[in-house]
Scaffold this motif. Structure first.
Motif, PDB file in Angstrom:
ATOM      1  N   PRO A 124      65.245  57.110  36.702  1.00 39.98           N
ATOM      2  CA  PRO A 124      66.006  56.573  37.836  1.00 39.98           C
ATOM      3  C   PRO A 124      65.336  57.010  39.144  1.00 39.98           C
ATOM      4  N   TYR A 125      65.278  56.106  40.118  1.00 34.67           N
ATOM      5  CA  TYR A 125      64.682  56.481  41.406  1.00 34.67           C
ATOM      6  C   TYR A 125      65.277  55.611  42.515  1.00 34.67           C
ATOM      7  N   LYS A 126      65.244  56.130  43.708  1.00 30.16           N
ATOM      8  CA  LYS A 126      65.720  55.392  44.883  1.00 30.16           C
ATOM      9  C   LYS A 126      64.668  54.367  45.275  1.00 30.16           C
ATOM     10  N   ALA A 127      65.100  53.142  45.533  1.00 29.38           N
ATOM     11  CA  ALA A 127      64.179  52.045  45.837  1.00 29.38           C
ATOM     12  C   ALA A 127      63.270  52.358  47.023  1.00 29.38           C
ATOM     13  N   GLU A 128      63.772  53.100  48.001  1.00 32.43           N
ATOM     14  CA  GLU A 128      62.954  53.405  49.179  1.00 32.43           C
ATOM     15  C   GLU A 128      61.923  54.501  48.925  1.00 32.43           C
ATOM     16  N   ASN A 129      61.946  55.114  47.758  1.00 26.63           N
ATOM     17  CA  ASN A 129      60.972  56.149  47.409  1.00 26.63           C
ATOM     18  C   ASN A 129      59.712  55.467  46.859  1.00 26.63           C
ATOM     19  N   THR A 130      58.960  54.870  47.758  1.00 24.12           N
ATOM     20  CA  THR A 130      57.817  54.056  47.351  1.00 24.12           C
ATOM     21  C   THR A 130      56.693  54.886  46.737  1.00 24.12           C
ATOM     22  N   ALA A 131      56.553  56.135  47.146  1.00 22.39           N
ATOM     23  CA  ALA A 131      55.501  56.986  46.556  1.00 22.39           C
ATOM     24  C   ALA A 131      55.789  57.222  45.079  1.00 22.39           C
ATOM     25  N   ALA A 132      57.052  57.483  44.742  1.00 25.17           N
ATOM     26  CA  ALA A 132      57.424  57.688  43.339  1.00 25.17           C
ATOM     27  C   ALA A 132      57.207  56.403  42.541  1.00 25.17           C
ATOM     28  N   LYS A 133      57.663  55.289  43.091  1.00 28.84           N
ATOM     29  CA  LYS A 133      57.502  54.011  42.384  1.00 28.84           C
ATOM     30  C   LYS A 133      56.031  53.733  42.090  1.00 28.84           C
ATOM     31  N   LYS A 134      55.175  53.966  43.069  1.00 35.27           N
ATOM     32  CA  LYS A 134      53.742  53.729  42.895  1.00 35.27           C
ATOM     33  C   LYS A 134      53.180  54.610  41.777  1.00 35.27           C
ATOM     34  N   LEU A 135      53.578  55.874  41.745  1.00 37.62           N
ATOM     35  CA  LEU A 135      53.126  56.779  40.688  1.00 37.62           C
ATOM     36  C   LEU A 135      53.598  56.282  39.325  1.00 37.62           C
ATOM     37  N   TYR A 136      54.880  55.966  39.210  1.00 38.92           N
ATOM     38  CA  TYR A 136      55.425  55.511  37.924  1.00 38.92           C
ATOM     39  C   TYR A 136      54.736  54.237  37.448  1.00 38.92           C
ATOM     40  N   GLU A 137      54.548  53.294  38.346  1.00 38.19           N
ATOM     41  CA  GLU A 137      53.894  52.035  37.966  1.00 38.19           C
ATOM     42  C   GLU A 137      52.461  52.257  37.500  1.00 38.19           C
ATOM     43  N   SER A 138      51.783  53.244  38.073  1.00 38.72           N
ATOM     44  CA  SER A 138      50.398  53.509  37.667  1.00 38.72           C
ATOM     45  C   SER A 138      50.309  53.999  36.224  1.00 38.72           C
ATOM     46  N   PHE A 139      51.434  54.467  35.677  1.00 32.79           N
ATOM     47  CA  PHE A 139      51.484  54.894  34.280  1.00 32.79           C
ATOM     48  C   PHE A 139      52.073  53.821  33.366  1.00 32.79           C
ATOM     49  N   GLY A 140      52.378  52.657  33.909  1.00 34.41           N
ATOM     50  CA  GLY A 140      52.888  51.558  33.100  1.00 34.41           C
ATOM     51  C   GLY A 140      54.386  51.376  33.138  1.00 34.41           C
ATOM     52  N   PHE A 141      55.107  52.172  33.912  1.00 29.88           N
ATOM     53  CA  PHE A 141      56.554  51.974  34.060  1.00 29.88           C
ATOM     54  C   PHE A 141      56.802  50.688  34.828  1.00 29.88           C
ATOM     55  N   ARG A 142      57.861  49.975  34.419  1.00 36.07           N
ATOM     56  CA  ARG A 142      58.249  48.745  35.100  1.00 36.07           C
ATOM     57  C   ARG A 142      59.763  48.735  35.274  1.00 36.07           C
ATOM     58  N   ASP A 143      60.203  48.285  36.454  1.00 32.29           N
ATOM     59  CA  ASP A 143      61.643  48.164  36.694  1.00 32.29           C
ATOM     60  C   ASP A 143      62.222  47.162  35.701  1.00 32.29           C
ATOM     61  N   ASN A 144      63.414  47.492  35.176  1.00 31.74           N
ATOM     62  CA  ASN A 144      64.038  46.584  34.213  1.00 31.74           C
ATOM     63  C   ASN A 144      65.193  45.791  34.827  1.00 31.74           C
ATOM     64  N   GLY A 145      65.397  45.926  36.122  1.00 34.99           N
ATOM     65  CA  GLY A 145      66.451  45.167  36.800  1.00 34.99           C
ATOM     66  C   GLY A 145      67.789  45.874  36.849  1.00 34.99           C
ATOM     67  N   GLU A 146      67.928  46.973  36.134  1.00 37.20           N
ATOM     68  CA  GLU A 146      69.193  47.713  36.170  1.00 37.20           C
ATOM     69  C   GLU A 146      69.240  48.630  37.384  1.00 37.20           C
ATOM     70  N   ILE A 147      70.434  48.803  37.895  1.00 40.71           N
ATOM     71  CA  ILE A 147      70.696  49.773  38.947  1.00 40.71           C
ATOM     72  C   ILE A 147      71.842  50.633  38.449  1.00 40.71           C
TER      73      ILE A 147
END
Length: 158
Positions: A124-147
């Motif tokens: 789980p992460y806050k949408a405005e935490n773009t640094a975290a999102k970028k890190l997670y995506e670089s490892f293959g994580f993808r948002d599944n649409g759930e909040i």
């Protein structure tokens, strides 16, 4: 070298004193609060795995991995999946690649399925935490649409 180590009587205060930058505090609970949450999870049927993140012999971060979270609102993906519920690198060690190296170790640990089999890891992460999102995506994580609890859910197939 980055390693994950158990939190002990000897290192607990060092871990509790680690901090993120002022503007990141809204994204992550204190390490003391997270370790206390581990006790609550464990006594309610969950399987928490709190670790200190070390650079050689220096503690530089904290991670809390869970399996079968109970007693909290969780996304549909949560059943029989691992969750990277907390992850932080101390402010003086940020932007040096240590978060990325720690994530490699974290995913290696999760893939051993220490509490039971799983097909997914979610964060789980806050949408405005773009640094975290970028890190997670670089490892293959993808948002599944759930909040869940006002946080985006990003998922990795193990």
């Amino acid at each position: 070298m980055i390693t994950l180590r158990k939190i002990t009587l000897d290192n607990r205060r060092d871990i509790f004193n680690l901090e993120v930058t002022e503007d990141q505090r809204r994204y992550v609970a204190s390490n003391l609060s997270s370790v206390a949450s581990c006790y609550v999870l464990a006594t309610n049927g969950g399987h928490p795995f709190p670790f200190a993140i070390y650079l050689n012999e220096q503690p530089i971060g904290f991670v809390m991995i869970t399996y079968q979270i109970t007693g909290y609102e969780v996304p549909a993906i949560a059943n029989d999946s691992y969750c990277l519920l907390r992850f932080m690198i101390d402010k003086q060690y940020q932007n040096q690649g240590y978060g990325r190296k720690a994530m490699v170790k974290i995913l290696e640990f999760i893939r051993t399925c220490p509490a039971g089999p799983a097909q997914y890891c979610w964060i789980p992460y806050k949408a405005e935490n773009t640094a975290a999102k970028k890190l997670y995506e670089s490892f293959g994580f993808r948002d599944n649409g759930e909040i869940c609890n006002e946080e985006e859910i990003t998922v990795l197939r193990l």
